[in-house]
Write a protein that holds these residues in place. Structure first.
Motif, PDB file in Angstrom:
ATOM      1  N   GLN A 185       0.444  -1.450  -0.393  1.00  0.00           N
ATOM      2  CA  GLN A 185      -0.484  -0.296   0.130  1.00  0.00           C
ATOM      3  C   GLN A 185       1.072   1.219  -0.004  1.00  0.00           C
ATOM      4  O   GLN A 185       0.112   2.034  -0.198  1.00  0.00           O
ATOM      5  CB  GLN A 185      -0.989   0.289   0.948  1.00  0.00           C
ATOM      6  CG  GLN A 185      -2.333  -1.163   1.278  1.00  0.00           C
ATOM      7  CD  GLN A 185      -2.966  -0.222   2.144  1.00  0.00           C
ATOM      8  OE1 GLN A 185      -3.668   0.234   1.506  1.00  0.00           O
ATOM      9  NE2 GLN A 185      -3.057  -1.345   2.760  1.00  0.00           N
ATOM     10  N   ILE A 186       2.297   1.204   0.529  1.00  0.00           N
ATOM     11  CA  ILE A 186       3.167   2.321   0.657  1.00  0.00           C
ATOM     12  C   ILE A 186       4.253   2.174  -0.500  1.00  0.00           C
ATOM     13  O   ILE A 186       5.192   1.219  -0.327  1.00  0.00           O
ATOM     14  CB  ILE A 186       3.639   2.521   2.051  1.00  0.00           C
ATOM     15  CG1 ILE A 186       2.170   2.790   3.364  1.00  0.00           C
ATOM     16  CG2 ILE A 186       4.463   4.466   2.198  1.00  0.00           C
ATOM     17  CD1 ILE A 186       2.472   2.932   4.794  1.00  0.00           C
ATOM     18  N   SER A 187       4.109   3.214  -1.529  1.00  0.00           N
ATOM     19  CA  SER A 187       5.399   2.998  -1.894  1.00  0.00           C
ATOM     20  C   SER A 187       6.522   4.279  -1.756  1.00  0.00           C
ATOM     21  O   SER A 187       7.057   4.414  -2.074  1.00  0.00           O
ATOM     22  CB  SER A 187       5.625   2.749  -3.442  1.00  0.00           C
ATOM     23  OG  SER A 187       4.107   4.157  -4.196  1.00  0.00           O
ATOM     24  N   ASP A 188       5.539   5.140  -1.618  1.00  0.00           N
ATOM     25  CA  ASP A 188       6.055   6.290  -1.585  1.00  0.00           C
ATOM     26  C   ASP A 188       6.127   6.941  -0.313  1.00  0.00           C
ATOM     27  O   ASP A 188       4.570   7.348   0.952  1.00  0.00           O
ATOM     28  CB  ASP A 188       5.829   8.039  -2.286  1.00  0.00           C
ATOM     29  CG  ASP A 188       6.473   9.226  -1.876  1.00  0.00           C
ATOM     30  OD1 ASP A 188       6.769   9.230  -1.004  1.00  0.00           O
ATOM     31  OD2 ASP A 188       6.577   9.742  -3.262  1.00  0.00           O
ATOM     32  N   PRO A 189       6.677   6.821   0.741  1.00  0.00           N
ATOM     33  CA  PRO A 189       5.581   7.282   2.579  1.00  0.00           C
ATOM     34  C   PRO A 189       5.683   8.703   2.934  1.00  0.00           C
ATOM     35  O   PRO A 189       4.332   9.329   3.546  1.00  0.00           O
ATOM     36  CB  PRO A 189       7.241   7.192   3.551  1.00  0.00           C
ATOM     37  CG  PRO A 189       8.038   6.696   2.487  1.00  0.00           C
ATOM     38  CD  PRO A 189       8.015   6.323   1.475  1.00  0.00           C
ATOM     39  N   ASP A 190       6.058   9.967   1.685  1.00  0.00           N
ATOM     40  CA  ASP A 190       5.060  11.130   1.791  1.00  0.00           C
ATOM     41  C   ASP A 190       3.487  10.587   0.657  1.00  0.00           C
ATOM     42  O   ASP A 190       2.972  12.218   1.124  1.00  0.00           O
ATOM     43  CB  ASP A 190       6.502  11.885   0.959  1.00  0.00           C
ATOM     44  CG  ASP A 190       7.579  12.291   1.761  1.00  0.00           C
ATOM     45  OD1 ASP A 190       7.090  12.818   2.664  1.00  0.00           O
ATOM     46  OD2 ASP A 190       8.254  12.303   1.390  1.00  0.00           O
ATOM     47  N   LYS A 191       3.501   9.876   0.737  1.00  0.00           N
ATOM     48  CA  LYS A 191       1.922  10.359  -0.337  1.00  0.00           C
ATOM     49  C   LYS A 191       0.930   8.561   0.232  1.00  0.00           C
ATOM     50  O   LYS A 191       1.197   7.778  -0.360  1.00  0.00           O
ATOM     51  CB  LYS A 191       2.552  10.091  -1.776  1.00  0.00           C
ATOM     52  CG  LYS A 191       2.931  10.726  -2.603  1.00  0.00           C
ATOM     53  CD  LYS A 191       2.981  10.342  -3.817  1.00  0.00           C
ATOM     54  CE  LYS A 191       3.671  11.562  -4.251  1.00  0.00           C
ATOM     55  NZ  LYS A 191       4.333  11.227  -5.715  1.00  0.00           N
ATOM     56  N   ILE A 192       0.242   9.306   1.308  1.00  0.00           N
ATOM     57  CA  ILE A 192      -0.265   8.249   1.409  1.00  0.00           C
ATOM     58  C   ILE A 192      -2.141   9.283   1.434  1.00  0.00           C
ATOM     59  O   ILE A 192      -2.306  10.187   1.367  1.00  0.00           O
ATOM     60  CB  ILE A 192      -0.392   8.075   3.152  1.00  0.00           C
ATOM     61  CG1 ILE A 192      -0.738   8.984   4.390  1.00  0.00           C
ATOM     62  CG2 ILE A 192       0.331   6.729   3.460  1.00  0.00           C
ATOM     63  CD1 ILE A 192      -0.593   8.785   5.832  1.00  0.00           C
ATOM     64  N   MET A 193      -3.116   8.306   1.169  1.00  0.00           N
ATOM     65  CA  MET A 193      -4.669   8.610   0.479  1.00  0.00           C
ATOM     66  C   MET A 193      -6.097   8.476   1.857  1.00  0.00           C
ATOM     67  O   MET A 193      -5.621   7.142   2.247  1.00  0.00           O
ATOM     68  CB  MET A 193      -4.753   7.759  -0.562  1.00  0.00           C
ATOM     69  CG  MET A 193      -3.451   8.089  -1.394  1.00  0.00           C
ATOM     70  SD  MET A 193      -3.071   9.870  -1.677  1.00  0.00           S
ATOM     71  CE  MET A 193      -4.889   9.811  -3.704  1.00  0.00           C
ATOM     72  N   PRO A 194      -6.866   8.973   1.436  1.00  0.00           N
ATOM     73  CA  PRO A 194      -7.684   8.643   2.812  1.00  0.00           C
ATOM     74  C   PRO A 194      -8.506   7.372   2.536  1.00  0.00           C
ATOM     75  O   PRO A 194      -8.594   7.533   0.979  1.00  0.00           O
ATOM     76  CB  PRO A 194      -8.342  10.217   1.995  1.00  0.00           C
ATOM     77  CG  PRO A 194      -7.609  11.045   2.298  1.00  0.00           C
ATOM     78  CD  PRO A 194      -6.658  10.907   1.525  1.00  0.00           C
ATOM     79  N   GLY A 195      -8.608   6.384   2.971  1.00  0.00           N
ATOM     80  CA  GLY A 195      -9.649   5.729   2.843  1.00  0.00           C
ATOM     81  C   GLY A 195      -8.916   4.250   3.039  1.00  0.00           C
ATOM     82  O   GLY A 195      -9.245   2.921   3.045  1.00  0.00           O
ATOM     83  N   GLN A 196      -7.324   4.313   2.713  1.00  0.00           N
ATOM     84  CA  GLN A 196      -6.407   3.670   2.970  1.00  0.00           C
ATOM     85  C   GLN A 196      -6.315   2.976   4.456  1.00  0.00           C
ATOM     86  O   GLN A 196      -6.938   3.628   5.901  1.00  0.00           O
ATOM     87  CB  GLN A 196      -4.892   3.785   2.808  1.00  0.00           C
ATOM     88  CG  GLN A 196      -4.722   4.114   1.140  1.00  0.00           C
ATOM     89  CD  GLN A 196      -2.907   4.557   1.076  1.00  0.00           C
ATOM     90  OE1 GLN A 196      -2.716   5.350   1.572  1.00  0.00           O
ATOM     91  NE2 GLN A 196      -2.468   3.206   0.635  1.00  0.00           N
ATOM     92  N   VAL A 197      -6.702   1.658   4.134  1.00  0.00           N
ATOM     93  CA  VAL A 197      -6.941   1.153   5.852  1.00  0.00           C
ATOM     94  C   VAL A 197      -4.720   0.420   5.854  1.00  0.00           C
ATOM     95  O   VAL A 197      -4.483  -0.238   4.855  1.00  0.00           O
ATOM     96  CB  VAL A 197      -7.645  -0.191   6.075  1.00  0.00           C
ATOM     97  CG1 VAL A 197      -7.130  -0.995   7.301  1.00  0.00           C
ATOM     98  CG2 VAL A 197      -8.787   0.145   5.633  1.00  0.00           C
TER      99      VAL A 197
END
Length: 163
Positions: free
Chosen positions: A144-156
């Protein structure tokens, strides 16, 4: 169908022991398992089915506590040894994430649903009391995380928990 691993699933976060279950068949009702990271491995065998092509359920616990794994990602494998030459046949593999490599005393994980404004640092601060430990969350969620600076609302996200 030959052999199938139903648990763990691909990229599950696992602890010790690694529980392996599924359906299989093997020569003289025997299958082998291996759990490893390419540096160290734990192996064993178990009985399944009736030995003459019947399929049966299996469930084993691989004690990997003494293994010297160097990587977070392990490969869980189930296979049969060929009665002709001893080679590995009907091999099935599932990659998993080994929680004890991420947090000391790993015993499970919590889930966190990302909301607007969340950062990995803020999530880490909330769960671990230290914003700098965000890499634990990254390591537990490689799918789910390929870039630590890019997480998205809705990700669990899985938040590994230990002692």
């Amino acid at each position: 169908m030959t052999n199938r691993i139903d648990q763990p699933h691909k990229l599950d976060l696992v602890g010790n022991p690694v529980r392996i279950s599924g359906i299989g068949t093997g020569h003289e009702a025997t299958l082998q398992y291996r759990v490893g990271d390419g540096h160290d491995e734990v192996t064993g065998h178990f009985s399944v089915g009736g030995g003459a092509g019947e399929h049966g359920q299996f469930q084993v616990q691989a004690d990997v506590g003494r293994a010297a794994f160097k990587l977070d990602r392990l490969l869980v494998q189930v296979f049969e040894k060929s009665p002709k030459d001893g080679s590995e046949i009907n091999l099935v593999s599932v990659p998993v994430i080994y929680g004890p490599r991420i947090v000391k005393g790993y015993y499970g994980y919590r889930e966190h649903k990302v909301v607007k404004g969340d950062t990995l640092s803020s999530i880490s601060k909330a769960f671990y009391g230290d914003a700098s430990l965000f890499n634990r969350i990254v390591r537990a969620n490689p799918d789910q995380i390929s870039d630590p600076d890019k997480i998205m609302p809705g990700q669990v996200l899985r938040i590994p928990i230990g002692s």
